[in-house]
Write a protein that holds these residues in place. Structure first.
Motif, PDB file in Angstrom:
ATOM      1  N   PRO A 174      49.997  36.320  -8.782  1.00  0.00           N
ATOM      2  CA  PRO A 174      48.947  36.033  -7.798  1.00  0.00           C
ATOM      3  C   PRO A 174      48.940  34.590  -7.312  1.00  0.00           C
ATOM      4  CG  PRO A 174      48.086  37.450  -9.504  1.00  0.00           C
ATOM      5  CD  PRO A 174      49.440  37.030  -9.960  1.00  0.00           C
ATOM      6  N   ALA A 175      49.047  33.638  -8.219  1.00  0.00           N
ATOM      7  CA  ALA A 175      49.064  32.230  -7.806  1.00  0.00           C
ATOM      8  C   ALA A 175      50.293  31.929  -6.954  1.00  0.00           C
ATOM      9  CB  ALA A 175      49.028  31.330  -9.037  1.00  0.00           C
ATOM     10  N   LEU A 176      51.412  32.571  -7.289  1.00  0.00           N
ATOM     11  CA  LEU A 176      52.643  32.374  -6.525  1.00  0.00           C
ATOM     12  C   LEU A 176      52.465  32.866  -5.094  1.00  0.00           C
ATOM     13  CD1 LEU A 176      55.584  31.417  -7.083  1.00  0.00           C
ATOM     14  CD2 LEU A 176      56.147  33.812  -7.471  1.00  0.00           C
ATOM     15  N   LEU A 177      51.883  34.045  -4.929  1.00  0.00           N
ATOM     16  CA  LEU A 177      51.703  34.613  -3.599  1.00  0.00           C
ATOM     17  C   LEU A 177      50.699  33.824  -2.768  1.00  0.00           C
ATOM     18  CD1 LEU A 177      51.633  38.421  -4.472  1.00  0.00           C
ATOM     19  CD2 LEU A 177      53.483  37.170  -3.349  1.00  0.00           C
TER      20      LEU A 177
ATOM     21  N   THR B  32      54.171  29.386  -1.516  1.00  0.00           N
ATOM     22  CA  THR B  32      55.518  29.275  -2.058  1.00  0.00           C
ATOM     23  C   THR B  32      56.550  29.544  -0.986  1.00  0.00           C
ATOM     24  OG1 THR B  32      54.767  30.005  -4.232  1.00  0.00           O
ATOM     25  CG2 THR B  32      57.121  30.232  -3.768  1.00  0.00           C
ATOM     26  N   ARG B  33      57.605  28.743  -0.994  1.00  0.00           N
ATOM     27  CA  ARG B  33      58.747  29.001  -0.111  1.00  0.00           C
ATOM     28  C   ARG B  33      59.663  29.983  -0.841  1.00  0.00           C
ATOM     29  NH1 ARG B  33      63.863  26.907   0.382  1.00  0.00           N
ATOM     30  NH2 ARG B  33      64.808  27.048   2.446  1.00  0.00           N
ATOM     31  N   PHE B  34      59.535  31.257  -0.529  1.00  0.00           N
ATOM     32  CA  PHE B  34      60.286  32.273  -1.255  1.00  0.00           C
ATOM     33  C   PHE B  34      61.777  32.109  -1.022  1.00  0.00           C
ATOM     34  CE2 PHE B  34      56.082  34.028  -1.206  1.00  0.00           C
ATOM     35  CZ  PHE B  34      55.957  34.481  -2.499  1.00  0.00           C
TER      36      PHE B  34
ATOM     37  N   VAL C 254      53.191  43.339  -0.698  1.00  0.00           N
ATOM     38  CA  VAL C 254      54.071  43.289  -1.863  1.00  0.00           C
ATOM     39  C   VAL C 254      54.783  44.631  -1.968  1.00  0.00           C
ATOM     40  CG1 VAL C 254      54.267  42.892  -4.336  1.00  0.00           C
ATOM     41  CG2 VAL C 254      52.468  41.735  -3.028  1.00  0.00           C
ATOM     42  N   LEU C 255      56.090  44.576  -2.009  1.00  0.00           N
ATOM     43  CA  LEU C 255      56.930  45.761  -2.168  1.00  0.00           C
ATOM     44  C   LEU C 255      57.431  45.759  -3.608  1.00  0.00           C
ATOM     45  CD1 LEU C 255      58.394  48.184  -0.841  1.00  0.00           C
ATOM     46  CD2 LEU C 255      60.250  46.595  -0.265  1.00  0.00           C
ATOM     47  N   TRP C 256      57.004  46.753  -4.372  1.00  0.00           N
ATOM     48  CA  TRP C 256      57.273  46.785  -5.801  1.00  0.00           C
ATOM     49  C   TRP C 256      58.426  47.708  -6.151  1.00  0.00           C
ATOM     50  CZ3 TRP C 256      54.216  43.816  -9.040  1.00  0.00           C
ATOM     51  CH2 TRP C 256      52.986  43.366  -8.527  1.00  0.00           C
TER      52      TRP C 256
END
Length: 234
Positions: free
Chosen positions: A218-221, A225-227, A6-8
């Motif tokens: 968190p659930a998304l990652l 998920t198709r980002f 994850v790049l924040w």
């Protein structure tokens, strides 16, 4: 490919910059015995104007600070005078630094499964100090800043420089940030996954994957998920 990192973005994503800015300016104006009515809007407009000049390479990082003060006060201050005024504001701003309330729980939850880094359009010396003061510098493998690499988000080169710092291809990295164009759209253009953190619920960008709070991340990652797909979560 699986998401590995994850790049924040930092300001107004992890760090409550807007809150600290408003509180710090109010305290500084009180100390200077200056009127507060309309001041925050004028300060933010001055910041937008001169930050854009800095991002375009017209002025350096320290000069954009001096120019923000001159424009805000409407005064032809010397460099020393502008720097002294900004230093007073900065002391009050720093005293107001806080992480956004949802940050630590999410960083804890993601810590074992994903690598983490920061990509900021500011300068490393300031953002590194900020992360250390907030007690979270050790959670990030790398802190990549535009003022030091010479390219700003949304330029794809900025995102790719951060991927290089992680030694990962862009398709294995998801960028999370609060700006739909600078952060999310820029990351997509560079080939990264992207999540727009729309804390204010502004909406209006159906092409972007959007959340309204970090608790949804968190659930998304972890959910395959198709980002880049259209979504609004939060």
């Amino acid at each position: 490919m699986p998401i590995r990192a994850v790049l924040w973005d930092l300001d107004d994503t992890l760090f409550d910059h807007a809150g600290a800015e408003g509180a710090g300016l109010a305290l500084h104006l009180a100390a200077e015995r200056l009127p507060a009515a309309g001041a925050l809007e004028r300060w933010r407009e001055s910041t937008r104007l001169h930050w854009a000049r800095f991002a375009a390479g017209e002025i350096d990082f320290d000069e954009q600070r001096r120019e923000r003060v001159r424009a805000f006060l409407g005064a032809a201050l010397s460099d020393a005078e502008a720097e002294a005024w900004f230093a007073g504001y900065r002391a009050h701003y720093r005293a107001s630094w806080r992480l956004s309330p949802d940050v630590l729980a999410v960083l804890d939850e993601l810590a074992g499964d994903f690598r983490h880094a920061i990509l900021s359009n500011a300068a490393l010396r300031h953002q590194d100090h900020k992360l250390r003061t907030l007690g979270v510098r050790g959670r990030f493998e790398a802190v990549v800043c535009a003022a030091d690499i010479g390219v700003h988000k949304p330029d794809p080169a900025a995102f790719l420089a951060a991927c290089d710092a992680l030694r990962l291809p862009p398709e294995e990295v998801v960028h999370v940030g609060n700006e739909p164009d600078i952060d999310a759209a820029g990351a997509v253009a560079a080939g990264l996954g992207a999540v727009w953190l729309d804390r204010d619920g502004a909406g209006g960008r159906p092409e972007l994957l959007r959340i309204t709070g970090l608790g949804s991340l968190p659930a998304l990652l972890r959910g395959g998920t198709r980002f880049g797909a259209v979504s609004a979560i939060g």
